[in-house]
Motif scaffolding. Sequence first.
Motif, mmCIF file in Angstrom:
data_model
loop_
_atom_site.group_PDB
_atom_site.id
_atom_site.type_symbol
_atom_site.label_atom_id
_atom_site.label_comp_id
_atom_site.label_asym_id
_atom_site.label_seq_id
_atom_site.Cartn_x
_atom_site.Cartn_y
_atom_site.Cartn_z
ATOM 1 N N ASP A 63 11.413 7.800 -5.009
ATOM 2 C CA ASP A 63 11.543 9.254 -4.918
ATOM 3 C C ASP A 63 11.580 9.915 -6.284
ATOM 4 O O ASP A 63 11.127 11.052 -6.439
ATOM 5 C CB ASP A 63 12.801 9.634 -4.131
ATOM 6 C CG ASP A 63 12.606 9.499 -2.633
ATOM 7 O OD1 ASP A 63 11.435 9.431 -2.200
ATOM 8 O OD2 ASP A 63 13.609 9.451 -1.898
ATOM 9 N N THR A 64 12.164 9.249 -7.288
ATOM 10 C CA THR A 64 12.287 9.874 -8.604
ATOM 11 C C THR A 64 11.722 9.011 -9.723
ATOM 12 O O THR A 64 11.982 9.261 -10.899
ATOM 13 C CB THR A 64 13.764 10.196 -8.907
ATOM 14 O OG1 THR A 64 14.550 9.008 -8.774
ATOM 15 C CG2 THR A 64 14.296 11.269 -7.987
ATOM 16 N N LEU A 65 10.937 8.000 -9.384
ATOM 17 C CA LEU A 65 10.352 7.112 -10.377
ATOM 18 C C LEU A 65 9.049 7.694 -10.910
ATOM 19 O O LEU A 65 8.196 8.131 -10.146
ATOM 20 C CB LEU A 65 10.100 5.739 -9.764
ATOM 21 C CG LEU A 65 9.465 4.679 -10.661
ATOM 22 C CD1 LEU A 65 10.410 4.299 -11.789
ATOM 23 C CD2 LEU A 65 9.094 3.443 -9.832
ATOM 24 N N VAL A 66 8.890 7.710 -12.234
ATOM 25 C CA VAL A 66 7.663 8.168 -12.887
ATOM 26 C C VAL A 66 7.221 7.083 -13.862
ATOM 27 O O VAL A 66 8.023 6.601 -14.670
ATOM 28 C CB VAL A 66 7.889 9.484 -13.658
ATOM 29 C CG1 VAL A 66 6.584 9.945 -14.319
ATOM 30 C CG2 VAL A 66 8.421 10.570 -12.736
ATOM 31 N N VAL A 67 5.949 6.688 -13.789
ATOM 32 C CA VAL A 67 5.435 5.639 -14.665
ATOM 33 C C VAL A 67 4.126 6.113 -15.297
ATOM 34 O O VAL A 67 3.604 7.179 -14.971
ATOM 35 C CB VAL A 67 5.213 4.319 -13.892
ATOM 36 C CG1 VAL A 67 6.526 3.797 -13.337
ATOM 37 C CG2 VAL A 67 4.192 4.497 -12.766
ATOM 38 N N ASP A 68 3.584 5.295 -16.197
ATOM 39 C CA ASP A 68 2.321 5.643 -16.840
ATOM 40 C C ASP A 68 1.151 5.338 -15.912
ATOM 41 O O ASP A 68 1.281 4.605 -14.927
ATOM 42 C CB ASP A 68 2.170 4.894 -18.162
ATOM 43 C CG ASP A 68 2.123 3.388 -17.983
ATOM 44 O OD1 ASP A 68 1.016 2.843 -17.842
ATOM 45 O OD2 ASP A 68 3.207 2.766 -17.975
ATOM 46 N N GLU A 69 0.002 5.893 -16.242
ATOM 47 C CA GLU A 69 -1.181 5.781 -15.382
ATOM 48 C C GLU A 69 -1.625 4.348 -15.154
ATOM 49 O O GLU A 69 -2.215 4.026 -14.127
ATOM 50 C CB GLU A 69 -2.336 6.583 -15.996
ATOM 51 C CG GLU A 69 -2.148 8.092 -15.937
ATOM 52 C CD GLU A 69 -3.349 8.836 -16.483
ATOM 53 O OE1 GLU A 69 -4.177 8.188 -17.185
ATOM 54 O OE2 GLU A 69 -3.480 10.035 -16.215
ATOM 55 N N ASP A 70 -1.371 3.472 -16.130
ATOM 56 C CA ASP A 70 -1.841 2.096 -16.031
ATOM 57 C C ASP A 70 -0.831 1.140 -15.414
ATOM 58 O O ASP A 70 -1.110 -0.057 -15.292
ATOM 59 C CB ASP A 70 -2.230 1.581 -17.425
ATOM 60 C CG ASP A 70 -3.411 2.326 -18.011
ATOM 61 O OD1 ASP A 70 -4.289 2.737 -17.228
ATOM 62 O OD2 ASP A 70 -3.447 2.501 -19.242
ATOM 63 N N ALA B 116 0.825 -1.198 0.000
ATOM 64 C CA ALA B 116 0.000 0.000 0.000
ATOM 65 C C ALA B 116 0.862 1.251 0.000
ATOM 66 O O ALA B 116 0.556 2.236 -0.691
ATOM 67 C CB ALA B 116 -0.925 -0.010 1.222
ATOM 68 N N TRP B 117 1.956 1.219 0.768
ATOM 69 C CA TRP B 117 2.864 2.366 0.818
ATOM 70 C C TRP B 117 3.476 2.633 -0.547
ATOM 71 O O TRP B 117 3.522 3.774 -1.020
ATOM 72 C CB TRP B 117 3.958 2.093 1.846
ATOM 73 C CG TRP B 117 5.083 3.080 1.851
ATOM 74 C CD1 TRP B 117 5.057 4.371 2.288
ATOM 75 C CD2 TRP B 117 6.419 2.845 1.401
ATOM 76 N NE1 TRP B 117 6.296 4.954 2.138
ATOM 77 C CE2 TRP B 117 7.143 4.042 1.599
ATOM 78 C CE3 TRP B 117 7.071 1.739 0.857
ATOM 79 C CZ2 TRP B 117 8.491 4.156 1.269
ATOM 80 C CZ3 TRP B 117 8.402 1.852 0.535
ATOM 81 C CH2 TRP B 117 9.102 3.052 0.735
ATOM 82 N N ALA B 118 3.930 1.585 -1.223
ATOM 83 C CA ALA B 118 4.548 1.743 -2.537
ATOM 84 C C ALA B 118 3.526 2.202 -3.571
ATOM 85 O O ALA B 118 3.820 3.043 -4.417
ATOM 86 C CB ALA B 118 5.201 0.436 -2.973
ATOM 87 N N GLU B 119 2.311 1.650 -3.502
ATOM 88 C CA GLU B 119 1.253 2.072 -4.419
ATOM 89 C C GLU B 119 0.982 3.568 -4.259
ATOM 90 O O GLU B 119 0.796 4.292 -5.238
ATOM 91 C CB GLU B 119 -0.035 1.276 -4.149
ATOM 92 C CG GLU B 119 -0.015 -0.141 -4.649
ATOM 93 C CD GLU B 119 -0.361 -0.243 -6.122
ATOM 94 O OE1 GLU B 119 -0.431 0.801 -6.791
ATOM 95 O OE2 GLU B 119 -0.545 -1.367 -6.605
ATOM 96 N N PHE B 120 0.967 4.035 -3.039
ATOM 97 C CA PHE B 120 0.702 5.450 -2.763
ATOM 98 C C PHE B 120 1.848 6.324 -3.274
ATOM 99 O O PHE B 120 1.622 7.429 -3.771
ATOM 100 C CB PHE B 120 0.504 5.648 -1.253
ATOM 101 C CG PHE B 120 0.284 7.080 -0.865
ATOM 102 C CD1 PHE B 120 -0.937 7.694 -1.063
ATOM 103 C CD2 PHE B 120 1.325 7.821 -0.299
ATOM 104 C CE1 PHE B 120 -1.128 9.028 -0.710
ATOM 105 C CE2 PHE B 120 1.137 9.148 0.058
ATOM 106 C CZ PHE B 120 -0.093 9.752 -0.139
ATOM 107 N N GLN C 213 0.833 -0.820 -12.728
ATOM 108 C CA GLN C 213 0.567 -1.299 -11.373
ATOM 109 C C GLN C 213 1.790 -2.072 -10.880
ATOM 110 O O GLN C 213 2.704 -2.378 -11.645
ATOM 111 C CB GLN C 213 -0.675 -2.190 -11.364
ATOM 112 C CG GLN C 213 -1.928 -1.525 -11.918
ATOM 113 C CD GLN C 213 -2.380 -0.334 -11.110
ATOM 114 O OE1 GLN C 213 -2.269 -0.332 -9.878
ATOM 115 N NE2 GLN C 213 -2.899 0.683 -11.767
ATOM 116 N N LEU C 214 1.814 -2.395 -9.605
ATOM 117 C CA LEU C 214 2.954 -3.122 -9.054
ATOM 118 C C LEU C 214 3.196 -4.462 -9.760
ATOM 119 O O LEU C 214 4.349 -4.821 -9.996
ATOM 120 C CB LEU C 214 2.773 -3.322 -7.550
ATOM 121 C CG LEU C 214 2.884 -2.026 -6.734
ATOM 122 C CD1 LEU C 214 2.651 -2.311 -5.262
ATOM 123 C CD2 LEU C 214 4.215 -1.343 -6.939
#
Length: 322
Positions: free
Chosen positions: A248-255, A20-24, A257-258
């Motif tokens: 801290d600096t990771l950016v991914v697309d909206e879809d 949950a923490w990583a998802e947030f 998921q983990l």
Amino acid sequence: MRLLAALLCVLVLTGAGTCAWAEFRLDRSVDLGAVADRPQQGKGTNYLIVGSDGRDELSEQARKELHTGTAGGSRTDSMMLLHTGAHGTTMVSLPRDSWVTIPSYVDPNTGKFHRAAKNKLNAAYSLGGPGMLVRTVEHNTGLRVDHYAEIGFAGFVGVVDAVGGVEMCAPRAIDDPKSGLRMKKGCHNLTGAQALAYVRQRHQEADGDLGRSRNQREFLSALARKTAAPGVALDPFRAYPALSAGLDTLVVDEDMQLPGLLSLFRAMKSASGGGGGQLNVPVAGPGPGPAGRNALRWDAAKAQRLFAGLRKDQPVRADAQG
């Protein structure tokens, strides 16, 4: 390639609280649905892995120590297409100096229309961020990008340090003032700062940007093996700091998921462990004219065969790069 921190994100998600923490914490700010003129969906899955040289998260002292320069904004320092499918994994480096067509676009700041024009691939990000980069890659390869992942300087350095460094072997001594890399011939356990210099330097490479792309793939393989080692993946004193540094600096697309990050990690391990191929996009030589003298012109026929094969999820040969 600075997306490497994502490798660790999926190794330590064993508890619901951590999940949950990583998802947030995940920054899912890239909307691939907003990208215009997209090619049709092919077979298999394509990830665009991007290392950005954004310096905003770095202090002035850190910029000096890491030899990153002081320019504002962000550019793409490395780009890779990772294809997964029925025939394993193929990792294709897209050199930042590739001489490609930047599609037409409207500058959001001025409203001015710009026609399609030739430029280096790394210019796409500076002109329109991740969306323009994805559009440019799709336009020049014919491949549809299913997922996007990007990480910056600070996250890369932090994750390498958190796992205790990564061993690389240099076939010769390297002394590159521009990146700050000084490395004797032989094997060394690189710190985060040294690893960043290693994957950035190209002036000591006989084939320039192609050599840098090769170094990036080799380092990615070494880091994938290191993060999968029980002494790292199962050690919370290494795994959790690495996870935090990456997020801290990771950016991914909206879809994304983990589970998607887990698939990406497995694909990287597969490519580095003999379950796939690693290659540069085929090149024919420098770009045309003065403006492209430091650029790389793709071999149109070979590149078309390579990307057509990936689009159809067919096996591609390592010698496809020429």
